[in-house]
Scaffold this motif. Structure first.
Motif, PDB file in Angstrom:
ATOM      1  N   UNK A 158       0.961  -1.161  -0.424  1.00 10.69           N
ATOM      2  CA  UNK A 158      -0.008   0.113   0.012  1.00 10.69           C
ATOM      3  C   UNK A 158       0.936   1.309  -0.037  1.00 10.69           C
ATOM      4  N   UNK A 159       1.794   1.188   0.660  1.00  6.47           N
ATOM      5  CA  UNK A 159       2.778   2.402   0.929  1.00  6.47           C
ATOM      6  C   UNK A 159       3.583   2.639  -0.450  1.00  6.47           C
ATOM      7  N   UNK A 160       3.869   1.338  -1.402  1.00  7.05           N
ATOM      8  CA  UNK A 160       4.295   1.566  -2.593  1.00  7.05           C
ATOM      9  C   UNK A 160       3.225   2.143  -3.453  1.00  7.05           C
ATOM     10  N   UNK A 161       2.152   1.804  -3.283  1.00 10.49           N
ATOM     11  CA  UNK A 161       1.059   2.506  -4.412  1.00 10.49           C
ATOM     12  C   UNK A 161       1.122   4.090  -4.087  1.00 10.49           C
ATOM     13  N   UNK A 162       1.036   4.428  -2.922  1.00  5.88           N
ATOM     14  CA  UNK A 162       0.871   5.570  -2.511  1.00  5.88           C
ATOM     15  C   UNK A 162       2.111   6.641  -3.063  1.00  5.88           C
ATOM     16  N   UNK A 163       3.223   5.950  -2.910  1.00 11.48           N
ATOM     17  CA  UNK A 163       4.294   6.780  -3.456  1.00 11.48           C
ATOM     18  C   UNK A 163       4.335   6.610  -4.912  1.00 11.48           C
ATOM     19  N   UNK A 164       3.680   5.777  -5.619  1.00 13.20           N
ATOM     20  CA  UNK A 164       3.657   5.570  -7.105  1.00 13.20           C
ATOM     21  C   UNK A 164       2.479   6.663  -7.607  1.00 13.20           C
ATOM     22  N   UNK A 165       1.719   7.373  -7.022  1.00 13.27           N
ATOM     23  CA  UNK A 165       0.850   8.127  -7.564  1.00 13.27           C
ATOM     24  C   UNK A 165       1.658   9.371  -7.953  1.00 13.27           C
ATOM     25  N   UNK A 166       1.079  10.380  -8.745  1.00  7.39           N
ATOM     26  CA  UNK A 166       1.518  11.770  -9.355  1.00  7.39           C
ATOM     27  C   UNK A 166       1.535  12.883  -8.106  1.00  7.39           C
ATOM     28  N   UNK A 167       0.608  12.463  -7.036  1.00  9.20           N
ATOM     29  CA  UNK A 167       0.412  13.622  -6.054  1.00  9.20           C
ATOM     30  C   UNK A 167       1.755  14.203  -5.572  1.00  9.20           C
ATOM     31  N   UNK A 168       1.536  15.503  -4.862  1.00 11.93           N
ATOM     32  CA  UNK A 168       2.855  16.121  -4.539  1.00 11.93           C
ATOM     33  C   UNK A 168       3.435  15.294  -3.325  1.00 11.93           C
ATOM     34  N   UNK A 169       4.755  15.431  -3.223  1.00 10.46           N
ATOM     35  CA  UNK A 169       5.677  14.513  -2.376  1.00 10.46           C
ATOM     36  C   UNK A 169       4.836  14.786  -0.927  1.00 10.46           C
ATOM     37  N   UNK A 170       4.820  16.068  -0.520  1.00 15.37           N
ATOM     38  CA  UNK A 170       4.256  16.394   0.837  1.00 15.37           C
ATOM     39  C   UNK A 170       2.879  15.420   1.290  1.00 15.37           C
ATOM     40  N   UNK A 171       2.044  15.473   0.074  1.00 10.99           N
ATOM     41  CA  UNK A 171       0.658  14.949   0.365  1.00 10.99           C
ATOM     42  C   UNK A 171       0.930  13.382   0.462  1.00 10.99           C
ATOM     43  N   UNK A 172       1.881  12.760  -0.357  1.00 16.49           N
ATOM     44  CA  UNK A 172       1.868  11.398  -0.262  1.00 16.49           C
ATOM     45  C   UNK A 172       2.694  11.150   0.990  1.00 16.49           C
ATOM     46  N   UNK A 173       3.812  11.852   1.371  1.00 19.50           N
ATOM     47  CA  UNK A 173       4.431  11.619   2.670  1.00 19.50           C
ATOM     48  C   UNK A 173       3.257  11.698   4.135  1.00 19.50           C
ATOM     49  N   UNK A 174       2.238  12.442   4.117  1.00 24.76           N
ATOM     50  CA  UNK A 174       1.347  12.467   4.948  1.00 24.76           C
ATOM     51  C   UNK A 174       0.648  11.294   5.002  1.00 24.76           C
ATOM     52  N   UNK A 175       0.237  10.857   3.705  1.00 21.80           N
ATOM     53  CA  UNK A 175      -0.552   9.559   3.521  1.00 21.80           C
ATOM     54  C   UNK A 175       0.195   8.162   4.068  1.00 21.80           C
ATOM     55  N   UNK A 176       1.293   8.077   3.816  1.00 26.28           N
ATOM     56  CA  UNK A 176       2.012   6.876   4.154  1.00 26.28           C
ATOM     57  C   UNK A 176       2.176   7.174   5.784  1.00 26.28           C
ATOM     58  N   UNK A 177       2.348   8.474   6.393  1.00 26.37           N
ATOM     59  CA  UNK A 177       2.678   8.379   7.757  1.00 26.37           C
ATOM     60  C   UNK A 177       1.252   8.033   8.457  1.00 26.37           C
TER      61      UNK A 177
END
Ligand SMILES: [Fe+2]
Ligand SMILES: [Fe+2]
Length: 185
Positions: A158-177
């Motif tokens: 799931x973390x890889x899926x989140x990081x593979x999207x085109x969202x802004x890195x700060x948004x992806x960081x929040x989601x993984x956290x």
């Protein structure tokens, strides 16, 4: 079905674990330490880039790996296995090209970890070692190597899926956290 148990009564009086399983567990313990150092290296990578939440995520993942090796150390002790604590193996320095690479490497590392644990279970089954099977499945003293892999693999994918999207890195960081720490009490 006839199972040939490997230990003689005399050996059995000293330990419940065969030499083969003991050696596999020591390798597994070492592998968990290797996971610990790999995830620590990812934690440092992200912290140094100012992505503190991803740094904390990998610090959390690393700490879990330490816990896994403790389960094994305790089990070997409780079986009265004659073993030496292994040296801490070093990961070859992984070239990290971008923010997604650590997450991809994590999925692969967890699959490898599951395969190694499955192999221990296969050998234990062949030897009729139900104590070891019970431990692997989470029925002894807090250790839960097999069920833990369901969680570790799921989280990593799931973390890889989140990081593979085109969202802004700060948004992806929040989601993984949130994915990781949101579920923790
Ligand atoms: Fe682990
Ligand atoms: Fe876990």
């Amino acid at each position: 079905m006839e199972v040939k148990r490997p230990l003689s009564l005399e050996q059995r009086r000293k330990t419940s674990l065969s030499d083969e399983l003991r050696d596999l567990f020591v390798l597994q313990l070492q592998h968990e330490l290797k996971n610990f150092t790999l995830y620590n290296s990812f934690s440092v990578y992200f912290s140094c880039k100012g992505l503190e939440k991803l740094g904390k995520y990998y610090k959390g993942r690393a700490d879990e790996e330490l816990k896994h090796q403790q389960w094994i150390m305790q089990y070997l002790s409780d079986c009265d296995a004659d073993f030496e604590y292994p040296s801490i193996p070093v990961n070859e320095n992984q070239k990290i090209d971008d923010n997604v690479t650590p997450f991809r490497l994590t999925v692969d590392r967890e699959i490898q970890t599951t395969d190694m644990i499955y192999h221990i279970a296969d050998v234990a089954q062949g030897q009729g070692d139900w104590m070891t099977l019970s431990f692997l499945m989470g029925n002894y003293n807090g250790g839960r190597l097999i069920p833990e892999q369901i969680e570790e693999e799921s989280l990593s994918r799931t973390a890889l899926d989140i990081m593979s999207t085109d969202d802004h890195i700060l948004k992806k960081e929040d989601q993984v956290y949130d994915l990781y720490f949101g579920g923790k009490k």
